[in-house]
Design a protein around this motif. Structure first.
Motif, PDB file in Angstrom:
ATOM      1  N   LEU A 267       0.863  -1.180   0.000  1.00  0.00           N
ATOM      2  CA  LEU A 267       0.000   0.000   0.000  1.00  0.00           C
ATOM      3  C   LEU A 267       0.899   1.230   0.000  1.00  0.00           C
ATOM      4  CD1 LEU A 267      -1.331  -2.031   2.561  1.00  0.00           C
ATOM      5  CD2 LEU A 267      -3.262  -0.681   1.721  1.00  0.00           C
ATOM      6  N   ARG A 268       0.329   2.361  -0.335  1.00  0.00           N
ATOM      7  CA  ARG A 268       1.080   3.606  -0.317  1.00  0.00           C
ATOM      8  C   ARG A 268       0.696   4.429   0.909  1.00  0.00           C
ATOM      9  NH1 ARG A 268       0.730   5.592  -6.637  1.00  0.00           N
ATOM     10  NH2 ARG A 268       2.047   3.937  -7.491  1.00  0.00           N
ATOM     11  N   LEU A 269       1.694   5.051   1.487  1.00  0.00           N
ATOM     12  CA  LEU A 269       1.420   5.956   2.592  1.00  0.00           C
ATOM     13  C   LEU A 269       0.416   7.029   2.157  1.00  0.00           C
ATOM     14  CD1 LEU A 269       5.013   6.434   4.053  1.00  0.00           C
ATOM     15  CD2 LEU A 269       3.105   5.245   5.144  1.00  0.00           C
ATOM     16  N   PRO A 270      -0.517   7.381   3.041  1.00  0.00           N
ATOM     17  CA  PRO A 270      -0.520   7.108   4.474  1.00  0.00           C
ATOM     18  C   PRO A 270      -1.161   5.782   4.889  1.00  0.00           C
ATOM     19  CG  PRO A 270      -2.326   8.572   3.949  1.00  0.00           C
ATOM     20  CD  PRO A 270      -1.579   8.356   2.665  1.00  0.00           C
ATOM     21  N   MET A 271      -1.490   4.907   3.929  1.00  0.00           N
ATOM     22  CA  MET A 271      -2.021   3.592   4.278  1.00  0.00           C
ATOM     23  C   MET A 271      -0.872   2.694   4.724  1.00  0.00           C
ATOM     24  SD  MET A 271      -5.087   4.343   3.613  1.00  0.00           S
ATOM     25  CE  MET A 271      -6.048   2.849   3.718  1.00  0.00           C
ATOM     26  N   THR A 272      -1.102   1.922   5.771  1.00  0.00           N
ATOM     27  CA  THR A 272      -0.074   1.044   6.321  1.00  0.00           C
ATOM     28  C   THR A 272      -0.601  -0.387   6.395  1.00  0.00           C
ATOM     29  OG1 THR A 272      -0.828   1.623   8.547  1.00  0.00           O
ATOM     30  CG2 THR A 272       1.067   2.841   7.674  1.00  0.00           C
ATOM     31  N   THR A 273       0.304  -1.339   6.545  1.00  0.00           N
ATOM     32  CA  THR A 273      -0.090  -2.743   6.530  1.00  0.00           C
ATOM     33  C   THR A 273      -0.887  -3.123   7.781  1.00  0.00           C
ATOM     34  OG1 THR A 273       0.703  -4.986   6.094  1.00  0.00           O
ATOM     35  CG2 THR A 273       1.972  -3.653   7.662  1.00  0.00           C
ATOM     36  N   LEU A 274      -1.637  -4.195   7.665  1.00  0.00           N
ATOM     37  CA  LEU A 274      -2.520  -4.679   8.728  1.00  0.00           C
ATOM     38  C   LEU A 274      -1.725  -5.015   9.993  1.00  0.00           C
ATOM     39  CD1 LEU A 274      -5.579  -5.463   9.066  1.00  0.00           C
ATOM     40  CD2 LEU A 274      -4.907  -7.787   8.429  1.00  0.00           C
ATOM     41  N   LEU A 275      -2.259  -4.620  11.130  1.00  0.00           N
ATOM     42  CA  LEU A 275      -1.607  -4.910  12.405  1.00  0.00           C
ATOM     43  C   LEU A 275      -1.509  -6.423  12.629  1.00  0.00           C
ATOM     44  CD1 LEU A 275      -3.346  -2.256  14.694  1.00  0.00           C
ATOM     45  CD2 LEU A 275      -1.007  -2.177  13.805  1.00  0.00           C
ATOM     46  N   GLN A 276      -0.448  -6.849  13.306  1.00  0.00           N
ATOM     47  CA  GLN A 276      -0.176  -8.275  13.492  1.00  0.00           C
ATOM     48  C   GLN A 276      -1.334  -9.000  14.174  1.00  0.00           C
ATOM     49  OE1 GLN A 276       2.582  -9.553  12.098  1.00  0.00           O
ATOM     50  NE2 GLN A 276       1.814 -11.589  12.598  1.00  0.00           N
ATOM     51  N   GLU A 277      -1.901  -8.391  15.209  1.00  0.00           N
ATOM     52  CA  GLU A 277      -2.996  -9.054  15.917  1.00  0.00           C
ATOM     53  C   GLU A 277      -4.238  -9.218  15.040  1.00  0.00           C
ATOM     54  OE1 GLU A 277      -2.814  -4.774  17.728  1.00  0.00           O
ATOM     55  OE2 GLU A 277      -1.429  -6.260  16.862  1.00  0.00           O
ATOM     56  N   ASN A 278      -4.443  -8.261  14.113  1.00  0.00           N
ATOM     57  CA  ASN A 278      -5.585  -8.353  13.209  1.00  0.00           C
ATOM     58  C   ASN A 278      -5.332  -9.359  12.086  1.00  0.00           C
ATOM     59  OD1 ASN A 278      -7.093  -6.510  14.657  1.00  0.00           O
ATOM     60  ND2 ASN A 278      -6.289  -4.756  13.533  1.00  0.00           N
ATOM     61  N   LYS A 279      -4.085  -9.539  11.721  1.00  0.00           N
ATOM     62  CA  LYS A 279      -3.739 -10.577  10.739  1.00  0.00           C
ATOM     63  C   LYS A 279      -4.139 -11.949  11.254  1.00  0.00           C
ATOM     64  CE  LYS A 279       0.313  -8.231   8.726  1.00  0.00           C
ATOM     65  NZ  LYS A 279       1.780  -8.272   8.595  1.00  0.00           N
ATOM     66  N   LYS A 280      -3.856 -12.203  12.532  1.00  0.00           N
ATOM     67  CA  LYS A 280      -4.167 -13.515  13.121  1.00  0.00           C
ATOM     68  C   LYS A 280      -5.664 -13.797  13.087  1.00  0.00           C
ATOM     69  CE  LYS A 280      -0.185 -13.450  16.283  1.00  0.00           C
ATOM     70  NZ  LYS A 280       0.241 -13.375  17.704  1.00  0.00           N
ATOM     71  N   ILE A 281      -6.449 -12.776  13.416  1.00  0.00           N
ATOM     72  CA  ILE A 281      -7.907 -12.937  13.439  1.00  0.00           C
ATOM     73  C   ILE A 281      -8.441 -13.179  12.030  1.00  0.00           C
ATOM     74  CG2 ILE A 281     -10.096 -11.808  14.001  1.00  0.00           C
ATOM     75  CD1 ILE A 281      -8.498 -10.134  16.097  1.00  0.00           C
ATOM     76  N   LEU A 282      -7.967 -12.366  11.077  1.00  0.00           N
ATOM     77  CA  LEU A 282      -8.442 -12.496   9.699  1.00  0.00           C
ATOM     78  C   LEU A 282      -7.981 -13.809   9.073  1.00  0.00           C
ATOM     79  CD1 LEU A 282      -9.926 -11.298   7.316  1.00  0.00           C
ATOM     80  CD2 LEU A 282      -7.916  -9.903   6.794  1.00  0.00           C
ATOM     81  N   LYS A 283      -6.755 -14.227   9.369  1.00  0.00           N
ATOM     82  CA  LYS A 283      -6.218 -15.493   8.870  1.00  0.00           C
ATOM     83  C   LYS A 283      -7.089 -16.656   9.312  1.00  0.00           C
ATOM     84  CE  LYS A 283      -2.008 -18.336   9.034  1.00  0.00           C
ATOM     85  NZ  LYS A 283      -0.601 -18.400   9.545  1.00  0.00           N
ATOM     86  N   LYS A 284      -7.466 -16.673  10.570  1.00  0.00           N
ATOM     87  CA  LYS A 284      -8.296 -17.736  11.117  1.00  0.00           C
ATOM     88  C   LYS A 284      -9.658 -17.784  10.405  1.00  0.00           C
ATOM     89  CE  LYS A 284     -10.098 -19.491  15.514  1.00  0.00           C
ATOM     90  NZ  LYS A 284     -10.211 -19.245  16.993  1.00  0.00           N
ATOM     91  N   ALA A 285     -10.236 -16.612  10.172  1.00  0.00           N
ATOM     92  CA  ALA A 285     -11.542 -16.545   9.501  1.00  0.00           C
ATOM     93  C   ALA A 285     -11.447 -17.038   8.065  1.00  0.00           C
ATOM     94  CB  ALA A 285     -12.067 -15.109   9.545  1.00  0.00           C
ATOM     95  N   ILE A 286     -10.402 -16.633   7.356  1.00  0.00           N
ATOM     96  CA  ILE A 286     -10.220 -17.054   5.965  1.00  0.00           C
ATOM     97  C   ILE A 286     -10.039 -18.559   5.884  1.00  0.00           C
ATOM     98  CG2 ILE A 286      -8.624 -16.966   4.003  1.00  0.00           C
ATOM     99  CD1 ILE A 286      -8.132 -14.008   4.728  1.00  0.00           C
ATOM    100  N   GLN A 287      -9.269 -19.120   6.793  1.00  0.00           N
ATOM    101  CA  GLN A 287      -9.029 -20.568   6.794  1.00  0.00           C
ATOM    102  C   GLN A 287     -10.323 -21.354   7.016  1.00  0.00           C
ATOM    103  OE1 GLN A 287      -6.005 -20.878   9.834  1.00  0.00           O
ATOM    104  NE2 GLN A 287      -4.329 -20.848   8.344  1.00  0.00           N
TER     105      GLN A 287
END
Length: 291
Positions: A267-287
């Motif tokens: 992504l381009r600033l000012p957008m930043t990558t997904l926070l680590q804790e939110n990655k875990k939650i989203l990963k679990k849902a996608i799986q």
């Protein structure tokens, strides 16, 4: 072409932040394969705010090229400057796009009269079909039902993408416009209810990674089979919410990279990558839902 599951397509970028054509082509092939009804190119989810003018046009033209007339393309042509939106719209007139999605002018906070005159000027400058786009929580202004009704009388303003999340507006607007004026949800979480109230589809963020499910849900809903449509929507409901746990398109780009649809989660600033804790939650849902 303007009904059912319409994807608000992400704009893939490489590890240096440049447009990644390889991933863009892969995304479009994915949507053709999974019967997505149309693509919105360079809307809010496509990061229109961080693309320069040449990139904006080039992404739309690349999308048209890769689609090869197999799926309709709607171009995001909105701007907070009326003249700029007119220039972009006219530039695309002979490109092969099926229509334009025009967001309300952000930051300026125009009056309802200003909004009316803005969209009227764009409409009068082109023959391309125009879809109004109301997303108050991102633009700082709200296109009200009475103004929508006025605009619906103009010859090539054909519909509205409503991302307000206010379902009470669907019936209100339907009473004020002609039957052929298209009402399209811009909010995945309420899209099924929106269709049941008289909408004709959704411009969807979730469809970026769940194209087949969104296509089937919308198809069933438009056929009046809300029992089975709701079963699919219940499966997707957690994704509808998790994909907005941080500002769109931060979660959806991470999710598209995670399932292998794009090469880089850039992504381009000012957008930043997904926070680590939110990655875990989203990963679990996608799986549990998609993999």
């Amino acid at each position: 072409m303007f009904k059912g599951s319409i994807v608000a397509l992400i704009t893939p970028m490489d590890d240096k932040g440049n447009i990644c054509k390889k991933s863009l082509k892969k995304l479009i092939q994915y949507h053709i394969k999974n019967k997505t009804n149309a693509i919105v190119s360079v809307g809010t989810t496509g990061e229109s705010a961080t693309l320069n003018k040449n990139e904006h046009t080039n992404v739309i033209m690349n999308t048209l090229e890769f689609a090869d007339e197999k799926i309709p393309i709607i171009a995001g042509t909105g701007s907070n400057a009326t003249a700029e939106s007119i220039i972009l719209t006219k530039k695309l007139e002979k490109s092969g796009i099926s229509g334009c999605l025009n967001v309300t002018p952000y930051y300026n906070r125009p009056t309802q009269q200003g909004l009316y005159l803005h969209f009227k000027a764009i409409s009068e400058s082109t023959y391309l079909p125009q879809i109004l786009y109301n997303v108050p929580n991102r633009t700082g202004c709200d296109l009200l039902p009475q103004t929508i009704a006025q605009l619906s009388k103009l010859k090539n303003i054909i519909g509205l993408k409503d991302a307000s999340g206010d379902l009470s507006r669907v019936s209100m607007i339907k009473q004020l416009v002609k039957n052929d004026f298209l009402l399209i949800s811009g909010d995945d979480a309420t899209a099924l209810d929106f269709i049941q109230l008289g909408g004709i589809g959704v411009i969807s963020v979730t469809a970026n990674i769940a194209a087949e499910y969104m296509y089937k849900m919308c198809k069933l809903a438009l056929q009046g089979d809300f029992t089975n449509a709701r079963k699919i929507n219940s499966r997707l409901n957690i994704l509808h919410h998790l994909l907005f746990q941080e500002t769109n398109p931060i979660p959806i780009k991470w999710a598209a990279k995670y399932i292998g649809l794009i090469e880089y989660n850039s992504l381009r600033l000012p957008m930043t990558t997904l926070l680590q804790e939110n990655k875990k939650i989203l990963k679990k849902a996608i799986q549990s839902i998609l993999l």
